[in-house]
Structures are given as structure tokens and as C-alpha cells.
Design an enzyme around this catalytic site. Structure first.
Site, short mmCIF file in Angstrom:
data_model
loop_
_atom_site.label_atom_id
_atom_site.label_comp_id
_atom_site.label_asym_id
_atom_site.label_seq_id
_atom_site.Cartn_x
_atom_site.Cartn_y
_atom_site.Cartn_z
N ASP C 117 0.78 -0.97 0.03
CA ASP C 117 -0.03 -0.03 0.02
C ASP C 117 0.79 1.40 -0.01
OD1 ASP C 117 -2.27 -1.52 -0.06
OD2 ASP C 117 -2.46 -1.23 2.34
N ASN C 191 -3.93 9.99 2.25
CA ASN C 191 -4.57 9.19 3.63
C ASN C 191 -4.91 10.25 4.73
OD1 ASN C 191 -4.59 6.63 3.29
ND2 ASN C 191 -2.50 6.16 4.39
N ASP C 221 -4.17 14.73 22.23
CA ASP C 221 -2.93 14.06 21.73
C ASP C 221 -2.72 14.76 20.13
OD1 ASP C 221 -2.38 12.82 23.78
OD2 ASP C 221 -1.95 10.77 22.85
#
Lengths: 352, 352, 352, 352
Positions: C117, C191, C221
Site C-alpha cells: 500500500d 490518507n 494528543d
């Protein structure tokens, strides 16, 4: 025993029986696996108090006034941090600064914190072994661990000196960093140990062991090993459950795990957990302890975590369950809805 | 004591100390809040076994053969459920059926289960008080609580009879239904109590109390009150953590709560939880116990839940932690990835 | 048009109507907000292929053989990365290396990826504007985005050259880093963009804007801004939903948010999102783009994210829904249970 | 067209271009897959208003006063529900009741709702095809979908009649129940379809298809198929993401799935989803539609779900993003913390 801590008696009720335990040296420790409600009884009047506050200049007048109050009105010996002593001297006031080591461990009967939750973590770093009872006052901010309000200071301190108070014995974790297979630095955490990928863009690959048996390898942003006290801190943000402070358990909460089937795990307090950077890891990982003391972990390095024998005893305002739920709604809006909708007739439906 | 259960000795290790405890009447119960690894020692050779199986015709030949085996080879008295006895009679075999009550509680030394996890829940419903040690065999299906494979039956049974085996003492919850302010039916659950909205399209409004103090009102599809054993059943589907079977805790897991800030809670085993249908509720709610015995709860009705003194002792194949993680990966693909990707050079990135 | 890309026709079906769109310059772009299934039709036979592979020495013989195959059997002009050209030369084979810029954008008709990928993310970084159709072959590893197996290479390539193939137009995000209020570097991600606290032990404080209107400040975070393609990468680990690649949406997924009531948000593709480090932040934050190109963000700095006009067209093996669910079960064991339990009679219960 | 609805013009901006669309019959429908901000322009002054309210006696004086206001001050023909007409008659006021069918569909120019979110679901059930624009007023309760406050009624109604208002076109789902392989009842839902186990203690076994292709079998309490509007209702309680109302998507959210690896899925609006009770299911399942109209589903029965062509147009107070985030913080305390903690110096740590 002049100069030492006063002896205390603990009355422990585990939901089955209550037991009196005489603690001659004043060192409060776990004696069994589980602890429930604990009552503090002073065998002698407490003599020495450690007064802690945030490093915030605007608070100093209040702190010095509080110190004077404790000395004059309660005849207590007051010990402060060096930066407070310096300020006090400038104001012509003579306060005793602490030095790490014997004096702290052996002479402090209880600790007064003026400020937010962070101060309790600071207490935990000061006492590697037995921790004296701690009472925490907030100044209006909404702390989770600070149920007492400063307005009632005099009344509350008198209650403390009188004794017969409920306390939560908050478990700590004893963490030993292993580097190149040798034990290195040690830490006692009240909230959590975190091992994470830090600034690396690679996932952490962490081999996890329980009681020296291999359990699983976690690919994730990181792993949180948390006490019940820490269950409502970072662990909760990562999806961990809220664990009542008297459950004798260690939480193991992955942060953004790669596997969909990973869930937070709750181990018994007797578990000895070891988190190691896998030899297959592409990058180093980082350990941090109550959010501080960041340590690099190379492949093969790791941290061994087990329950510390020495909890942080925090004095309850009501009792440990009442204080806990109070803190949850105070600090997290736990289960609050903006406003309950009234029952209506036509447009009944489950939600919206 | 001819005819009664054989006395046993339990060796309990809580991670701190190990204690021998002589159980003269063979009734295994909790003696303290937390329990860790427990070892079973028979003071005499066990005499009576209860043989349980699923109601599945195709299994019956195997069951009858197993019964014959236990009688002939191990000289054990074998007791079966009535439907098995009927089948055995038709085959000319004389087996002793159990009747609820004294015989079960007082004479069964251990229980053999042939089948899946559901049989252990069945064991729990048979024994309201002390439960004998249980060994569970699976026939190839992937049970969470059934670590033993039937192929090794003879060897495993000999180990059981020999003793010195590790057991998990699985906590149960004692549930009392309150209807119109009076205690009504009672149940002992090994997995969980659920209070939910059933077929109603209105949310459940449930007032929740801990040790008689009001905690919160939950608007949700329902609430799960679960043992650690049940933590990997319904509670996990609803987002609860996986709790190791030796953590002395009670899980309180909401199902689809209306409030975004509600999280699963883990209480200590000493907590007495009460779940009541609020007077503001628009509809009745329903209680179910290990997925059965559905009871309607009207406004004001509720269920009181507390730890049962009598756990279900299940015999471990390795030890309680090993069996637990074995079950997790067997039944849930816990933390399995289809295949680890090899390290590659150019296309390194954290995920995908 | 010798030397340029061949013109193509796209047949777009949005679930309502199908439209033919002639793309004379071969540059595939979004023309509307939503896109559904798209079919690729070559108006002329494709001439030029870019052959990409992982930087893995052991793969090189296969790559060179594949290049020879494409040249000899399909009469295609083959372009490779410089490190492959160097290797080829050493073997006496003359391959054309690419240089960034015109040649790539204007001459490549389609791209062949040999590997996992990660190579598709590499394709995305090579083409800032229009991306040619991409076909991805795996070598047995379980890629999410690589449905084709190398064994069928010849057959699959012939299908590609023939055309009339279904493609997923995978949205990318165009990210502009703002530093001291001025636009700085730009990135196209397939992504996700991540803004996180890096190695800092302080939470990120991030002010978030949609279409220039302030929405919320996130303490966490970090924040993931993801495409549907990225929804099954980091966003999913952080609790985001799996979003079908043809949903025109941008995911906004917090990582370990401090507030219990924060949930992942799905915005429309038209949303212009801006993430800025709050002036109240105690520390810098870090931005990364498809897991790379880490950039420091100071207080007031931020990233503007909006949909790129230029998607990455990936060739489907079946169709976009079939390939997607295939990838989910291949790479994530999506909704697999180790084994369904047979129906049993006595021990029926919902779980375990 | 006297007596019919007034023609309108819609100005649609999808983030790329704006288009004017003349809607001669006043029937607002989707014309493409995605819709962004839509502006309403009346081609003639609106003539007929449907006035809806909760079935709450205490509201009736306000409703009748409002009806009088709309007739006298705005010269509008006012239509009400039969129970309101009856009450009005008793007060000597003549109001026109609606009858299902032509009059509603063909004559109502816009709808005024006095009350909570539930009324909008009621609007949706009244109009199976095109729905007129809806304006929702709340009386101080904190509705998610009711941005207008009744105090400003006159001003807001004048704005509506003037036109040039932004609207959210809220997608609905067209659900067809299949029983014994034949289509049975049909429903249009604005929030969600739920298929669940109802009062059964067995999990639902549901075979799921997308565009007639089998996707997966879900074992769970149930499945929610939701619109973006419904994403903040039941779906959110079950862990679904919050989806902006202009994302053209259908949410597929499992309720307490048995498999750990199941995640909520977001499909494109073009998806045709079919949920069938598996032949392996141990029990029937139940379908409900916006929380009502409960239908039993036997083995093999199911529900086919696809986007309805006819959205519910709700008038925005600011714009669709502003109203949405306003509703989120109003109704869910979205991302609110009780109070931000001030920066402190000594006790800095990430959380608590």
C-alpha cells in the site's frame, strides 16, 4: 521518638471485616491485595506538616499566611519547598526548607497542598517510599483530586489534626527502566506510565509480558499502564474505563492500536507487567512517568511495572466513593446533559 | 462424612503471601476481598461427579460412554441430568439423576462439562451456594471458558482426581429483584445482570445507587452489571474493558448511553449497586440474568446487586492468566492481524 | 499529440445518471462534489507507463523482467525511478528514468505498482496535479489497496490497455502550512494530515475553523484530518468510522481528546478546515502528511486543508464496493469471528 | 396555479459552482448526489402555512394566538392538525384541519413547528413525497434541530416570507419492508431505521447487502441505518461519528456487535442497503422507523433502504454549519470542559 513521625492506627474495612492496624513508624503501606475504606487515627497529635503550593507568585502571600496560621494556631512545625523559604526570608519570615531524604520520609506527619491536581503528582515524586496523608485544597478551579475548598481551611485542618478521617489509599506503580538488559532508573507513578512512539512516524512495536509470560505484541501509538487514580486521566482519553480508586487493579490501555480487536485490559494489582521495545521495531520508543522524566527506549529496552507497596493516602471530604463521583462530575461533566427535556406527548421518541 | 463432599485444602496466593485454608465441608467460598491464584488439594479422593452436557442428541453416545468410563475406570459415582438418565435407561444403562437441593450441594465433589461456554452458566444456576470445581471440555468449538479438549479426557480427569490443580475462583453476582419496594426473586449470575428497555422505543431511565448513595441517572438502552468473567461477554460489546478474572471488581457498563460523557465504570467487589427504574421513566424496563429469566421492572422497581460469597471454581489448564489470554485469542481473535507486513524500505509509513 | 498523454473518456455514474466526459488532455479531475463509480475508456491505446516498486534489492530481478515484458509484449514506453535505472544499466538494460516535472505530468498514461500500500502514497507525492490511473499488484502480502496479484500480471495488464475498467477516484487533501500568518509549504495527502503533540508531554491546544468560522478548540494528543481512503488507516485506530471511498467527505478525528464529549466528525468535501496551534498552547505542535514530512507548528501557526481537485484513480479488480470490503477483510479481519458457534439447545445465551 | 403551492427557485452551491434551479411545482427534491448550502427564493409570496405543535394542552393558547397572528398579520391561510381545530372551535375560532393526501402535498408552502425536535420527525411522516420548508421554534428547551426561539417569532416569520433564506436539505431514507420475499409497508425516516433483537435474549443475526451484493453478517443487538441528521441521535450513542447534514452519506452503525473488529461504516448516498434476518437466526428481529412503527421480521424478512428523493428542507438560522455546531453544543455539551485550567508553573502535566 521525638523528631520522628507520630505513630498512627489504620482501621481498614474491606467490605467484609474491619481491622485495626497499628503503624508504629507512621509509614502507611499496603498489607494485603485489596484495600477498601481506611480510617486514619493519630496515636499522638501530629507535629510536622509539609506545605506545598504551585510555583505561582500571586499565590505566595496566601501561602505565607497559611504557614503562619499553621505555626501560630496549630503549633505545627511547617516545612516548605526552598523557593517558598527564599520568598519568606525576603518578607522576614523564617520557614524551614525541606531537603530530600531522611527529613521528609521520617518527620512529615501530613502534607497540605494548596493548588490543583498536579501538586499531588508532585507529592508522589517527593516520597519514593511511605507517603504521609495528604489534604488538597483548591482555589476555585475544578480539580478532580482536590475536594477541599480553601475557604474552609481552618475547620478542615482541625479535623485533620483530630483524626478519625477517611482516606483513599491511592495505589502507585513502581517502574524500573531496563536498558541493555540492566535495571536503570526507577520511578513511582500515581497516574500512569506511558510508552509511546514520541515524534516518530512509525508505530511502537511493544512486546508485553505478564508475570514473565509473553502475552502479546502491541502495534500502536503507545501503551498506558495506569493506576485506578490514573484511570480518569490519559487512560480515559484513550478509551479506558473509569476505575474506582479502591479497586486493586492495574489498567493496560493501548493508544490507537493498529489491531481492531484490541481492547483495554484490567489486570489484578499483583500483576508484574513488562513492556519491551520489540526487536522488530523500526524506531525507538519513549517512556514517561506521570507525564514527565521522558526516557528513550531502544530495541530490547523496556519497563517493568508493578504495584508499589506505598500508596498516596489522600484525605476524603466525604468518603472515597462520594469524593470520586464528585470529582467526576466536577471535572468531566460526567453524565450531565445540558438539560433534561420534559416529557412531551406527541413527539415522543427515544433520542434527539 | 461418608456420602458428603470430600474436604479440600485451598492454597491461596495473592501475590504477597500464600495461605493454606482447610475447607472441611468442601464448600469453596471467598474469605477475603481479593483472590489470586488458588490451588486445589483433595484431602480425600473425590467420590462423586456431576456430568453435564448440551441437550444435543448427537452428543448422547459420547456422554454415555464418558459416564461408563468415569464409573469403571475411576470408580466414581456419576450423576447426570434427568434427560440423560432417560436416554441411558433406554440403552439399558443405569445412571443416577440429580434432583435440585441437598444432593447437589452436599455430595458433588466436582463437575465435568462436555460442551461450550453456556454449560458453565448452567452450572451456576444449579448451585445457588457453594459450587464444586468445574472442568470444561470442548469438542473443537472455540469456547472462551473451555480450555480442555475432549481428546485428552482420560489424562485430564486423572489430573483432576490427583489434585494440586490451579483454579480460577470466578466471582458471581447475587441479584435481588425489588418489586413494589419488597424483595422478590433472587439470582446468581456468572456473567451479568442486564437492565434494558426491551422492546420499548423509549430509553431506560435508571437511577443508580452505590452503597445506598445516589450516583447518577442513566438514560440508555440499558445497563450491564458484570463480573470479570462477564467482562468479555456482553459488556465488551458495549465498550467495557476486558477484566482479568482475578480482579475483585464489578463492572458497570452502559449500553448506548444518551450522554456523550458516560464511560464504563469499574467498582470494587465490595460495592452494593442498586439499579432502579426512575419515576420519570416513560416505560417499564426489563432485567435479565445471564441472558435469561427476563423480569419486568415497573417504575420504582429495581435490582440490588452485590458480590456472591460463592464463586464458580473453574479448573485451569495452565494458570488463570495463561488460560485467559488463550481464551481471548481463541474466541475473539484478540489482537491478531491477518499477517504482519514485512519491513520495507521505501514505502515506510505508520499505517495501511 | 505525440509525446503527450492519450485522451480518455470517463463514464461517471452517480447513482442517478451516467455521464460521458471527454478528457482530452488525459488529466483526471473532479468535476463535481460527489463521484460514484467511474469507468475508464482510452480514446487511443496508452503509450507510456510508469513502473514503480519498493526499494528492495530482492525485488529488482522481477522488476526488470516486468519492464522488459511491458516493452516487448505491449510495446509500451517504460519509465522507472532512477535507482531502478541504475540497476538496469548494470545489467545492460536501458530504461528511461523519470525526472520530476513535465514528463511525469504530461506523458505517463498509467502507473504500475509492484508492492504494498505504501507505493500508492508514493505515487501521490510524485503527482501534485492530475494523477494517471494506477494499478497495484501485491506479492502475497495482504495489502488494503492492492487487490491484484502478480501471478495474473499479463492478463491484468491487457485488461488495462483494453480499457473499459472501473476505477475509484480517491480524494486527496490539499494542505497548506501557515507559518507566521504566511502560506508556506504545500502537500497533497491521500490518507491524512495529522497535527499532534509529538514528543511533548503537553496536550495539543488546537483552534479549529470550518470555512473561516471558529468551531472549537481541541485539547488532545492530536487531530487527524483524513480522506475516505485514510479512514481505514490512522483515523480508524483513533475511533473514526470506516468511510466508503466514494463518499465525498473529510474526516476530522481527534486522538485521545481530553473532553469526554468529543466525537469524530465527518465534514462534506467542500469544507475548508483550518487547524491552528492556539495562543494558549504550552508547547509547539507538529504536522505530518501521510506519515511524513514532519513540520513544527508554533503558536498561531496552522494548516489549511481542503479537497484537492486531483484524485488518485485506482483501478478496481471488481468494483469499488467489492474491492473495499475485500480489503477490509483481507487487512483487518473485518467482522471475522474465529468460528461461528453451532446452534445448541440447552446452553443458549446471547454471548460467550 | 391558484390553490397550489407557490413556485420557488433554489440556488444550490456545492462548493464549486452555484446553480439556480426553478421549481415550478414547489416540490423540493434532490437533483444530484451531493448537496451543499441551498438558498430558498419564493417566486410568489407564500400563501398557505401548516402550523404544528406538540400535543400539550398548556401550549394550546399560544398555538391559537400564533394561528391568529399568521392569519391577521401575514394574511396566510393556516392549516392545523385536527386536535387543534377541535380546540379552536371550542374557543369560537375557525381553523382549517388538514387531511392526509393532496391538500398537504400540493398546497402547503411552508411549515411552522412550535416545540421540540420530535415535531420534525412528525413532519417527515406527514409528507411521503416532497416536503415544504420547515421552520422550528423552541420554547426554551434545548433542541438540536430547533434553532429559532419563539420570542422572535414575528421577525423570523417575516424573514421566511421574504425568502432568500439558507436551508439544509435533510436527506431521508426510503425503507421498504420485505416479508416472505414480497415488498410490504414503506416508511420515510429522517433519523434512522433500526433492526434489533427487541426483547429477545438472542443476538440478531443480520445478513447485509449493498447494491444486491452480500457484504457481511452482523451478530449484534442490532443495526442502525441512519441519515446524517440521525448521526447525532441513536447512531452516536452506539459509537457512530457525527456527520455534517450536507454529507451525502448513509451511516451503518452496529449496536453492541459481537465481533471486536466491527466498526461503524459510512456509505455513499447512492448505496442501496438491504438488511435481512439470517436463516441461521435463532429468533425474530424487529424493525423500527424513527423510533416508531415497530415491525416484526421473521427469518428471511428484511428491509431495503435507499436515499429518498425528497429531503426535509429545514430553514437555517445562520447557515447549516453554524446551526449544526450550535445544536451540538446546545444539546450535547459538545467538547465543553467544566472550566479550562489556567496555565500553572509547577504542576504542569498533560492531564488531570
Amino acid at each position: 521518638t521525638r523528631g520522628g513521625k507520630v505513630p498512627v492506627t489504620l482501621i481498614r474495612c474491606d467490605g467484609y471485616v474491619c481491622e485495626r492496624e497499628s503503624v508504629e513508624d507512621g509509614n502507611i503501606a499496603f498489607r494485603g491485595a485489596a484495600t477498601e475504606q481506611v480510617m486514619l487515627v493519630w496515636n499522638e497529635r501530629p507535629r510536622t506538616v509539609l506545605l506545598l503550593c504551585k510555583k505561582d507568585k500571586s499565590l505566595l502571600p496566601t501561602v505565607l499566611e497559611t504557614a503562619q496560621n499553621l505555626m501560630s494556631n496549630q503549633s505545627l512545625r511547617v516545612i516548605v519547598e526552598p523557593f517558598v523559604q527564599t520568598e519568606a526570608l525576603a518578607k522576614g519570615m523564617n520557614l524551614e526548607p525541606f531537603t530530600r531524604g531522611d527529613k521528609l520520609e521520617n518527620e512529615i506527619d501530613f502534607v497540605v497542598c494548596l493548588g490543583g491536581d498536579g501538586l499531588i503528582l508532585h507529592v508522589s515524586t517527593l516520597f519514593a517510599n511511605a507517603v504521609p496523608p495528604v489534604i488538597c485544597f483548591n482555589f476555585g478551579s475544578l480539580g478532580f483530586l482536590t475536594p477541599f475548598v480553601y475557604e474552609d481551611f481552618d475547620k478542615e485542618i482541625e479535623s485533620v489534626i483530630e483524626g478519625n478521617l477517611l482516606m483513599s489509599l491511592r495505589m502507585r506503580l513502581h517502574c524500573t527502566v531496563f536498558s541493555e538488559a540492566k535495571p536503570d532508573r526507577e520511578f513511582h507513578v500515581l497516574n500512569e506510565l506511558v510508552v509511546d512512539r514520541g515524534a516518530s512516524s512509525y508505530l511502537s512495536y511493544l512486546d508485553c509480558f505478564c508475570d514473565d509470560k509473553y502475552i502479546t505484541t502491541v502495534q500502536a501509538d503507545g501503551i498506558i499502564v495506569s493506576t485506578p487514580t490514573g484511570s480518569t486521566a490519559y487512560s480515559m482519553s484513550a478509551g479506558g474505563s473509569m476505575v474506582h480508586p479502591s479497586v486493586p487493579a492495574i489498567l493496560f490501555t493501548p493508544v490507537c492500536p493498529h489491531s481492531l480487536s484490541f481492547r483495554p485490559i484490567v489486570f489484578p494489582d499483583s500483576a508484574r507487567l513488562r513492556i519491551c521495545v520489540s526487536q522488530d521495531s523500526r524506531a525507538v520508543s519513549w517512556a514517561s512517568f506521570d507525564g514527565k522524566f521522558r526516557q528513550q527506549l531502544r530495541r530490547g529496552d523496556g519497563v517493568l511495572v508493578q504495584m508499589s507497596l506505598y500508596p498516596v493516602p489522600t484525605i476524603n471530604k466525604t468518603d472515597h466513593t462520594g469524593d470520586w463521583f464528585g470529582g467526576l462530575s466536577r471535572a468531566f461533566n460526567f453524565n450531565m446533559r445540558a438539560q433534561q427535556k420534559p416529557l412531551d406527548k406527541i413527539d415522543e421518541k427515544p433520542r434527539h
